[in-house]
Design a protein around this motif. Sequence first.
Motif, PDB file in Angstrom:
ATOM      1  N   GLN A   1     118.701 -27.652  42.072  1.00  0.00           N
ATOM      2  CA  GLN A   1     118.616 -27.810  43.523  1.00  0.00           C
ATOM      3  C   GLN A   1     117.899 -29.084  43.924  1.00  0.00           C
ATOM      4  O   GLN A   1     118.027 -29.550  45.055  1.00  0.00           O
ATOM      5  N   GLU A   2     117.112 -29.650  42.988  1.00  0.00           N
ATOM      6  CA  GLU A   2     116.316 -30.838  43.295  1.00  0.00           C
ATOM      7  C   GLU A   2     117.095 -32.145  43.121  1.00  0.00           C
ATOM      8  O   GLU A   2     116.595 -33.219  43.444  1.00  0.00           O
ATOM      9  N   ARG A   3     118.323 -32.041  42.570  1.00  0.00           N
ATOM     10  CA  ARG A   3     119.080 -33.273  42.289  1.00  0.00           C
ATOM     11  C   ARG A   3     119.428 -34.046  43.550  1.00  0.00           C
ATOM     12  O   ARG A   3     119.499 -35.270  43.543  1.00  0.00           O
ATOM     13  N   PHE A   4     119.685 -33.327  44.619  1.00  0.00           N
ATOM     14  CA  PHE A   4     120.188 -33.938  45.837  1.00  0.00           C
ATOM     15  C   PHE A   4     119.140 -33.789  46.937  1.00  0.00           C
ATOM     16  O   PHE A   4     118.684 -32.687  47.237  1.00  0.00           O
ATOM     17  N   TRP A   5     118.768 -34.893  47.554  1.00  0.00           N
ATOM     18  CA  TRP A   5     117.715 -34.868  48.556  1.00  0.00           C
ATOM     19  C   TRP A   5     118.032 -33.947  49.736  1.00  0.00           C
ATOM     20  O   TRP A   5     117.120 -33.377  50.349  1.00  0.00           O
ATOM     21  N   LEU A   6     119.311 -33.765  50.064  1.00  0.00           N
ATOM     22  CA  LEU A   6     119.662 -32.930  51.207  1.00  0.00           C
ATOM     23  C   LEU A   6     119.298 -31.466  50.958  1.00  0.00           C
ATOM     24  O   LEU A   6     118.734 -30.793  51.826  1.00  0.00           O
ATOM     25  N   THR A   7     119.603 -30.976  49.756  1.00  0.00           N
ATOM     26  CA  THR A   7     119.250 -29.591  49.441  1.00  0.00           C
ATOM     27  C   THR A   7     117.765 -29.451  49.095  1.00  0.00           C
ATOM     28  O   THR A   7     117.160 -28.409  49.333  1.00  0.00           O
ATOM     29  N   ARG A   8     117.184 -30.499  48.547  1.00  0.00           N
ATOM     30  CA  ARG A   8     115.768 -30.453  48.160  1.00  0.00           C
ATOM     31  C   ARG A   8     114.843 -30.438  49.368  1.00  0.00           C
ATOM     32  O   ARG A   8     113.898 -29.641  49.437  1.00  0.00           O
ATOM     33  N   ASP A   9     115.124 -31.305  50.341  1.00  0.00           N
ATOM     34  CA  ASP A   9     114.185 -31.521  51.437  1.00  0.00           C
ATOM     35  C   ASP A   9     114.587 -30.877  52.759  1.00  0.00           C
ATOM     36  O   ASP A   9     113.728 -30.669  53.625  1.00  0.00           O
ATOM     37  N   TYR A  10     115.891 -30.579  52.927  1.00  0.00           N
ATOM     38  CA  TYR A  10     116.329 -30.142  54.253  1.00  0.00           C
ATOM     39  C   TYR A  10     117.119 -28.826  54.255  1.00  0.00           C
ATOM     40  O   TYR A  10     117.167 -28.154  55.276  1.00  0.00           O
ATOM     41  N   LEU A  11     117.732 -28.469  53.147  1.00  0.00           N
ATOM     42  CA  LEU A  11     118.596 -27.293  53.154  1.00  0.00           C
ATOM     43  C   LEU A  11     118.354 -26.442  51.903  1.00  0.00           C
ATOM     44  O   LEU A  11     119.239 -26.306  51.047  1.00  0.00           O
ATOM     45  N   PRO A  12     117.193 -25.833  51.779  1.00  0.00           N
ATOM     46  CA  PRO A  12     116.921 -24.986  50.610  1.00  0.00           C
ATOM     47  C   PRO A  12     117.854 -23.779  50.539  1.00  0.00           C
ATOM     48  O   PRO A  12     118.023 -23.192  49.468  1.00  0.00           O
ATOM     49  N   GLU A  13     118.462 -23.425  51.670  1.00  0.00           N
ATOM     50  CA  GLU A  13     119.393 -22.287  51.688  1.00  0.00           C
ATOM     51  C   GLU A  13     120.606 -22.513  50.806  1.00  0.00           C
ATOM     52  O   GLU A  13     121.332 -21.560  50.473  1.00  0.00           O
ATOM     53  N   PHE A  14     120.848 -23.747  50.413  1.00  0.00           N
ATOM     54  CA  PHE A  14     121.999 -24.054  49.562  1.00  0.00           C
ATOM     55  C   PHE A  14     121.947 -23.268  48.255  1.00  0.00           C
ATOM     56  O   PHE A  14     122.978 -22.862  47.728  1.00  0.00           O
ATOM     57  N   ALA A  15     120.752 -23.048  47.743  1.00  0.00           N
ATOM     58  CA  ALA A  15     120.619 -22.302  46.484  1.00  0.00           C
ATOM     59  C   ALA A  15     121.171 -20.895  46.632  1.00  0.00           C
ATOM     60  O   ALA A  15     121.823 -20.365  45.722  1.00  0.00           O
ATOM     61  N   ALA A  16     120.945 -20.269  47.794  1.00  0.00           N
ATOM     62  CA  ALA A  16     121.448 -18.912  48.019  1.00  0.00           C
ATOM     63  C   ALA A  16     122.964 -18.895  48.129  1.00  0.00           C
ATOM     64  O   ALA A  16     123.620 -17.918  47.750  1.00  0.00           O
ATOM     65  N   VAL A  17     123.547 -19.982  48.644  1.00  0.00           N
ATOM     66  CA  VAL A  17     125.012 -20.061  48.776  1.00  0.00           C
ATOM     67  C   VAL A  17     125.671 -19.921  47.408  1.00  0.00           C
ATOM     68  O   VAL A  17     126.720 -19.278  47.264  1.00  0.00           O
ATOM     69  N   LEU A  18     125.052 -20.508  46.391  1.00  0.00           N
ATOM     70  CA  LEU A  18     125.630 -20.482  45.051  1.00  0.00           C
ATOM     71  C   LEU A  18     124.931 -19.484  44.131  1.00  0.00           C
ATOM     72  O   LEU A  18     125.078 -19.549  42.909  1.00  0.00           O
ATOM     73  N   ALA A  19     124.200 -18.544  44.723  1.00  0.00           N
ATOM     74  CA  ALA A  19     123.418 -17.602  43.915  1.00  0.00           C
ATOM     75  C   ALA A  19     124.299 -16.789  42.968  1.00  0.00           C
ATOM     76  O   ALA A  19     123.920 -16.523  41.830  1.00  0.00           O
ATOM     77  N   GLY A  20     125.469 -16.379  43.414  1.00  0.00           N
ATOM     78  CA  GLY A  20     126.340 -15.571  42.567  1.00  0.00           C
ATOM     79  C   GLY A  20     127.410 -16.361  41.852  1.00  0.00           C
ATOM     80  O   GLY A  20     128.317 -15.770  41.234  1.00  0.00           O
ATOM     81  N   PHE A  21     127.310 -17.682  41.915  1.00  0.00           N
ATOM     82  CA  PHE A  21     128.337 -18.527  41.314  1.00  0.00           C
ATOM     83  C   PHE A  21     128.204 -18.493  39.789  1.00  0.00           C
ATOM     84  O   PHE A  21     127.094 -18.540  39.257  1.00  0.00           O
ATOM     85  N   PRO A  22     129.319 -18.427  39.062  1.00  0.00           N
ATOM     86  CA  PRO A  22     129.236 -18.381  37.594  1.00  0.00           C
ATOM     87  C   PRO A  22     128.585 -19.637  37.025  1.00  0.00           C
ATOM     88  O   PRO A  22     128.633 -20.718  37.625  1.00  0.00           O
ATOM     89  N   SER A  23     127.988 -19.497  35.870  1.00  0.00           N
ATOM     90  CA  SER A  23     127.393 -20.649  35.202  1.00  0.00           C
ATOM     91  C   SER A  23     128.492 -21.596  34.735  1.00  0.00           C
ATOM     92  O   SER A  23     129.635 -21.192  34.503  1.00  0.00           O
ATOM     93  N   LEU A  24     128.127 -22.861  34.598  1.00  0.00           N
ATOM     94  CA  LEU A  24     129.091 -23.839  34.106  1.00  0.00           C
ATOM     95  C   LEU A  24     129.538 -23.468  32.693  1.00  0.00           C
ATOM     96  O   LEU A  24     130.723 -23.566  32.358  1.00  0.00           O
ATOM     97  N   ALA A  25     128.578 -23.015  31.877  1.00  0.00           N
ATOM     98  CA  ALA A  25     128.920 -22.613  30.508  1.00  0.00           C
ATOM     99  C   ALA A  25     129.889 -21.447  30.507  1.00  0.00           C
ATOM    100  O   ALA A  25     130.840 -21.402  29.716  1.00  0.00           O
ATOM    101  N   GLY A  26     129.677 -20.492  31.425  1.00  0.00           N
ATOM    102  CA  GLY A  26     130.572 -19.348  31.503  1.00  0.00           C
ATOM    103  C   GLY A  26     131.972 -19.748  31.925  1.00  0.00           C
ATOM    104  O   GLY A  26     132.975 -19.236  31.391  1.00  0.00           O
ATOM    105  N   MET A  27     132.070 -20.675  32.876  1.00  0.00           N
ATOM    106  CA  MET A  27     133.388 -21.135  33.319  1.00  0.00           C
ATOM    107  C   MET A  27     134.093 -21.914  32.205  1.00  0.00           C
ATOM    108  O   MET A  27     135.303 -21.775  32.007  1.00  0.00           O
ATOM    109  N   ALA A  28     133.335 -22.733  31.502  1.00  0.00           N
ATOM    110  CA  ALA A  28     133.920 -23.479  30.390  1.00  0.00           C
ATOM    111  C   ALA A  28     134.440 -22.526  29.319  1.00  0.00           C
ATOM    112  O   ALA A  28     135.527 -22.725  28.763  1.00  0.00           O
TER     113      ALA A  28
END
Length: 371
Positions: free
Chosen positions: A255-282
């Motif tokens: 979540q810290e990679r992008f300044w928009l989600t880090r400093d202004y939109l912490p809710e972004f983490a909840a949006v992807l809370a149930g999203f599969p892991s990259l390893a799982g998708m691969a």
Amino acid sequence: MEDRWTVGRVAGMAGVSVRTLHHYDEIGLVRPSARTSAGYRAYSAGDVERLREVLAYRRLGFGLREVAELVGDPSTDAVAHLRRLRGLLLERRDRADAMVAAIDRELKARAKGLKVTPEEQLEMLGARLYDAIGSAYPATRRTEPRIAAQIWDALGDARTVLNVGAGTGSYEPADRDVIAVEPSAVMRRQRPAGAAPCLAAAAESLPFEDRSFDVAMAVSTVHHWEDPMAGLREMRRVARRVVVLTFDTDEPGWQERFWLTRDYLPEFAAVLAGFPSLAGMADAIGGRAEPVPIPWDCADGLFEAYWRRPAAYLEDRVRRAMSVWTRVGPEAERRAVRSLGADLDSGRWAERNGDLAGLDAADLGLRLLIA
């Protein structure tokens, strides 16, 4: 002997009146084809299946003449009807979600004593709402040539391509034989003239035989799917190879990679809370992941596109083409926009992110899965 059901029994199971069934019989829409031992007309399993389709289309608002044409299409079987109905229901769900969000915005405005004009009322609650959201895509969501080159290189020598969750058609290669699937009619209507043929279907239930395509591709769409893993498995089933542009949430502190989600939109983490892991998708497609850098002047207005152009996030037309803002809700959106605007005016954003000015591209978590 094949099971048969009386008119009364079928009416009870379907939740309609016997009179309705008699009417369908009279107009030739659903005619009982069997007979009871006493000689009365009865419904066979095939008749019940046709009735189910008729009632489903009716409840979606189709007129009797339209329903007759749909269920009478000799090229469409029960599975095709189910897939079509599913796509229509998903579109209706999306439209309902958008209208609920609009109602919430108006309720908040009225609670604060703000005036809501007639134009705003009609725009917020009228039939144009979801169309307006979808119409933002062609304006800002265009093919970015540098990202496209990476995707098309991953397609290799494939000649037949299935584009899953195709939207308005960005990133579809013009030099291949492409078929697209997209459940939203709003998006399908906005595909440009000359775009690949597009069917109404969802990723989780692709209407194709096994290994029908050289490659199946999906670009920035997996996070919209009801069941991402099922959709990826379907892509693997219908194609010999799979290419997917998606997002990496495996890395600690992503979540810290992008300044928009880090400093202004912490809710972004909840949006992807149930999203599969990259390893799982691969693993689901048997593939590997490679980073997809986002150019500083990215032509495709995806969520991270304006990482070096922060003022763009203050523009409503830019945000409307990003599903994230709808997902986090109007309150979080207003707070983020207000805080970002203040930091841009004060120079605080530049102080925090001055190191970005010299970068031509940034790795913000976009990944290309290739199998």
